[in-house]
Each structure stands twice: as structure tokens, then as C-alpha cells.
Design a protein around this motif. Structure first.
Motif, PDB file in Angstrom:
ATOM      1  N   ASN A  94       0.860  -1.214   0.120  1.00 20.58           N
ATOM      2  CA  ASN A  94       0.052   0.074  -0.063  1.00 20.58           C
ATOM      3  C   ASN A  94       0.971   1.110  -0.124  1.00 20.58           C
ATOM      4  OD1 ASN A  94       0.536   0.647   2.711  1.00 20.58           O
ATOM      5  ND2 ASN A  94      -0.897  -1.071   3.504  1.00 20.58           N
ATOM      6  N   PHE A  95       0.307   2.309  -0.453  1.00 27.11           N
ATOM      7  CA  PHE A  95       1.048   3.502  -0.482  1.00 27.11           C
ATOM      8  C   PHE A  95      -0.073   4.884  -0.428  1.00 27.11           C
ATOM      9  CE2 PHE A  95       0.617   2.152  -4.687  1.00 27.11           C
ATOM     10  CZ  PHE A  95       0.333   3.562  -5.631  1.00 27.11           C
ATOM     11  N   GLU A  96       0.714   5.771   0.086  1.00 29.39           N
ATOM     12  CA  GLU A  96      -0.380   7.239  -0.108  1.00 29.39           C
ATOM     13  C   GLU A  96       0.438   8.161  -0.990  1.00 29.39           C
ATOM     14  OE1 GLU A  96      -2.140   8.800   3.470  1.00 29.39           O
ATOM     15  OE2 GLU A  96      -2.083   6.745   4.415  1.00 29.39           O
ATOM     16  N   ILE A  97      -0.090   8.910  -1.821  1.00 28.06           N
ATOM     17  CA  ILE A  97       0.484   9.853  -2.576  1.00 28.06           C
ATOM     18  C   ILE A  97      -0.154  11.146  -2.647  1.00 28.06           C
ATOM     19  CG2 ILE A  97      -0.851   8.844  -4.687  1.00 28.06           C
ATOM     20  CD1 ILE A  97       2.024   9.310  -6.118  1.00 28.06           C
ATOM     21  N   LEU A  98       0.475  12.291  -2.474  1.00 31.52           N
ATOM     22  CA  LEU A  98       0.094  13.513  -2.648  1.00 31.52           C
ATOM     23  C   LEU A  98       0.938  14.343  -3.429  1.00 31.52           C
ATOM     24  CD1 LEU A  98      -2.149  15.436  -1.458  1.00 31.52           C
ATOM     25  CD2 LEU A  98      -0.433  15.951   0.258  1.00 31.52           C
ATOM     26  N   ASP A  99       0.121  15.168  -4.498  1.00 29.96           N
ATOM     27  CA  ASP A  99       0.992  16.035  -5.317  1.00 29.96           C
ATOM     28  C   ASP A  99       2.108  15.283  -6.230  1.00 29.96           C
ATOM     29  OD1 ASP A  99      -0.778  18.156  -4.561  1.00 29.96           O
ATOM     30  OD2 ASP A  99       0.647  18.654  -3.087  1.00 29.96           O
ATOM     31  N   GLY A 100       2.157  14.064  -6.442  1.00 30.93           N
ATOM     32  CA  GLY A 100       3.080  13.416  -7.200  1.00 30.93           C
ATOM     33  C   GLY A 100       4.247  12.905  -6.426  1.00 30.93           C
ATOM     34  N   LYS A 101       4.103  13.016  -5.209  1.00 28.73           N
ATOM     35  CA  LYS A 101       5.076  12.198  -4.339  1.00 28.73           C
ATOM     36  C   LYS A 101       4.622  11.140  -3.390  1.00 28.73           C
ATOM     37  CE  LYS A 101       8.300  16.155  -3.887  1.00 28.73           C
ATOM     38  NZ  LYS A 101       7.773  17.087  -5.150  1.00 28.73           N
ATOM     39  N   ILE A 102       5.255  10.460  -3.270  1.00 27.66           N
ATOM     40  CA  ILE A 102       4.668   8.892  -2.391  1.00 27.66           C
ATOM     41  C   ILE A 102       5.148   9.574  -0.905  1.00 27.66           C
ATOM     42  CG2 ILE A 102       5.140   6.688  -1.610  1.00 27.66           C
ATOM     43  CD1 ILE A 102       5.640   6.082  -4.612  1.00 27.66           C
ATOM     44  N   ILE A 103       4.025   9.588  -0.014  1.00 32.74           N
ATOM     45  CA  ILE A 103       4.232  10.149   1.397  1.00 32.74           C
ATOM     46  C   ILE A 103       4.420   9.046   2.316  1.00 32.74           C
ATOM     47  CG2 ILE A 103       3.564  12.473   0.908  1.00 32.74           C
ATOM     48  CD1 ILE A 103       0.907  11.702   2.221  1.00 32.74           C
ATOM     49  N   LYS A 104       3.800   7.797   1.994  1.00 31.96           N
ATOM     50  CA  LYS A 104       3.913   6.675   2.792  1.00 31.96           C
ATOM     51  C   LYS A 104       3.674   5.435   1.973  1.00 31.96           C
ATOM     52  CE  LYS A 104       1.311   5.378   6.908  1.00 31.96           C
ATOM     53  NZ  LYS A 104       0.123   5.392   7.716  1.00 31.96           N
ATOM     54  N   GLU A 105       4.782   4.364   2.122  1.00 29.25           N
ATOM     55  CA  GLU A 105       4.750   3.289   1.279  1.00 29.25           C
ATOM     56  C   GLU A 105       4.985   1.807   2.453  1.00 29.25           C
ATOM     57  OE1 GLU A 105       6.453   2.043  -2.978  1.00 29.25           O
ATOM     58  OE2 GLU A 105       7.845   3.040  -1.597  1.00 29.25           O
ATOM     59  N   ASN A 106       4.255   0.808   1.984  1.00 27.19           N
ATOM     60  CA  ASN A 106       4.577  -0.306   2.870  1.00 27.19           C
ATOM     61  C   ASN A 106       4.437  -1.718   1.940  1.00 27.19           C
ATOM     62  OD1 ASN A 106       4.434   0.813   5.573  1.00 27.19           O
ATOM     63  ND2 ASN A 106       2.617   1.539   5.225  1.00 27.19           N
ATOM     64  N   LEU A 107       5.335  -2.584   2.212  1.00 26.34           N
ATOM     65  CA  LEU A 107       5.216  -3.932   1.698  1.00 26.34           C
ATOM     66  C   LEU A 107       5.379  -4.643   2.775  1.00 26.34           C
ATOM     67  CD1 LEU A 107       5.068  -5.817  -0.723  1.00 26.34           C
ATOM     68  CD2 LEU A 107       7.430  -5.859  -0.844  1.00 26.34           C
ATOM     69  N   ILE A 108       3.935  -5.616   3.029  1.00 26.69           N
ATOM     70  CA  ILE A 108       4.109  -6.689   3.966  1.00 26.69           C
ATOM     71  C   ILE A 108       3.893  -7.900   3.694  1.00 26.69           C
ATOM     72  CG2 ILE A 108       2.663  -7.075   6.479  1.00 26.69           C
ATOM     73  CD1 ILE A 108       1.472  -4.210   5.685  1.00 26.69           C
ATOM     74  N   TYR A 109       5.018  -8.839   4.262  1.00 27.62           N
ATOM     75  CA  TYR A 109       4.829 -10.006   3.953  1.00 27.62           C
ATOM     76  C   TYR A 109       4.077 -10.878   5.172  1.00 27.62           C
ATOM     77  CZ  TYR A 109       6.447 -14.961   3.750  1.00 27.62           C
ATOM     78  OH  TYR A 109       6.513 -16.286   3.605  1.00 27.62           O
ATOM     79  N   ILE A 110       2.766 -11.847   4.443  1.00 25.94           N
ATOM     80  CA  ILE A 110       1.962 -12.217   5.549  1.00 25.94           C
ATOM     81  C   ILE A 110       2.467 -13.619   5.832  1.00 25.94           C
ATOM     82  CG2 ILE A 110      -0.342 -12.861   5.699  1.00 25.94           C
ATOM     83  CD1 ILE A 110      -0.180  -9.851   5.632  1.00 25.94           C
ATOM     84  N   SER A 111       2.690 -14.481   4.805  1.00 23.07           N
ATOM     85  CA  SER A 111       2.956 -15.964   5.264  1.00 23.07           C
ATOM     86  C   SER A 111       3.593 -16.596   3.685  1.00 23.07           C
ATOM     87  CB  SER A 111       1.916 -16.495   5.748  1.00 23.07           C
ATOM     88  OG  SER A 111       0.784 -16.566   5.025  1.00 23.07           O
TER      89      SER A 111
END
Length: 129
Positions: free
Chosen positions: A112-129
Motif C-alpha cells: 500500500n501507499f499514499e500519494i499527494l502532489d506526485g510524491k509518495i508520502i507513505k509506502e509499505n510492503l508487508i509479507y503475510i506468510s
């Protein structure tokens, strides 16, 4: 294989919206499903709805997730811009949110990620199993 995609404040989606790719329990469809880690998925899927209900926008959101996931910055690049929900003044100032849950070789991930004004402000890659 995608389990779901979630978007918020993207194109025509103001609120958090989810498209789930898991198979429903309707009818006998043993020939048209497959399983990954106790999750059943249909081999095919259809998105249908009235005109202007967001069918094309969910596909655009999926394309944008792919663009972000494979993004390599270059000097000629204009950034990663996505249109937020434009019918609300407050939404235009808030970040757009994207999330996918997927399987690769029977391993589950959430990106998942959040983007504002063309810039990624938060990004996660989570391994579940």
C-alpha cells in the motif's frame, strides 16, 4: 493472484472502495475455481455496472499501482500524478490511498501507499506468510 484492491480519494472514489477477487459461494463451480492457501478464486471475473459507475476508474487505479510499483525516476520524468476525488474541496488536499493484497508463489503480501502532489508520502510492503 490478486485477493483485493482498495482505493480512496482516487478519481471517482472518495471513500475507501474495495474490489475483492475471491470466489463467492454461489452454485457448483468446481471447474472454474482454484485455491491458494485455503482461499478460493475464480478463474475469470467480470466487472459490470451502470454507465459512470467507476468500472474504468478501477482499471485506471490498477494501472497506476503497477506504474508506482515499477517506477524508476528519470530526469525527463514528470512524477507520479493521480487525480484525487475532485468533487470535494477537502479531498483535493488529502493524499490518495492504494492497497493490493496478492499472492506470489503461494506467499501472501500487502502493498500500500499514499500519494499527494506526485510524491509518495507513505509506502509499505508487508509479507503475510
Amino acid at each position: 493472484m490478486l485477493r483485493y484492491i482498495k482505493v480512496k480519494n482516487v478519481l471517482s472514489f472518495k471513500e475507501l472502495t474495495e474490489i475483492n477477487f475471491e470466489s463467492s459461494n454461489y452454485g457448483n463451480k468446481k471447474d472454474n475455481v482454484f485455491s491458494i492457501k485455503n482461499n478460493t478464486f475464480a478463474k475469470s471475473m467480470v466487472i459490470y455496472g451502470a454507465n459512470a459507475s467507476g468500472k474504468t476508474n478501477i482499471l485506471k487505479a490498477m494501472q497506476f499501482i503497477k506504474k508506482v510499483a515499477t517506477y524508476v525516476e528519470s530526469s525527463s520524468d514528470k512524477g507520479l500524478f493521480v487525480k484525487p476525488f475532485l468533487l470535494d474541496v477537502e479531498s483535493q488536499k488529502e493524499p490518495s490511498f492504494f492497497e493490493i493484497n496478492f499472492f506470489v508463489d503461494k506467499k501472501e503480501y500487502i502493498y500500500n501507499f499514499e500519494i499527494l502532489d506526485g510524491k509518495i508520502i507513505k509506502e509499505n510492503l508487508i509479507y503475510i506468510s
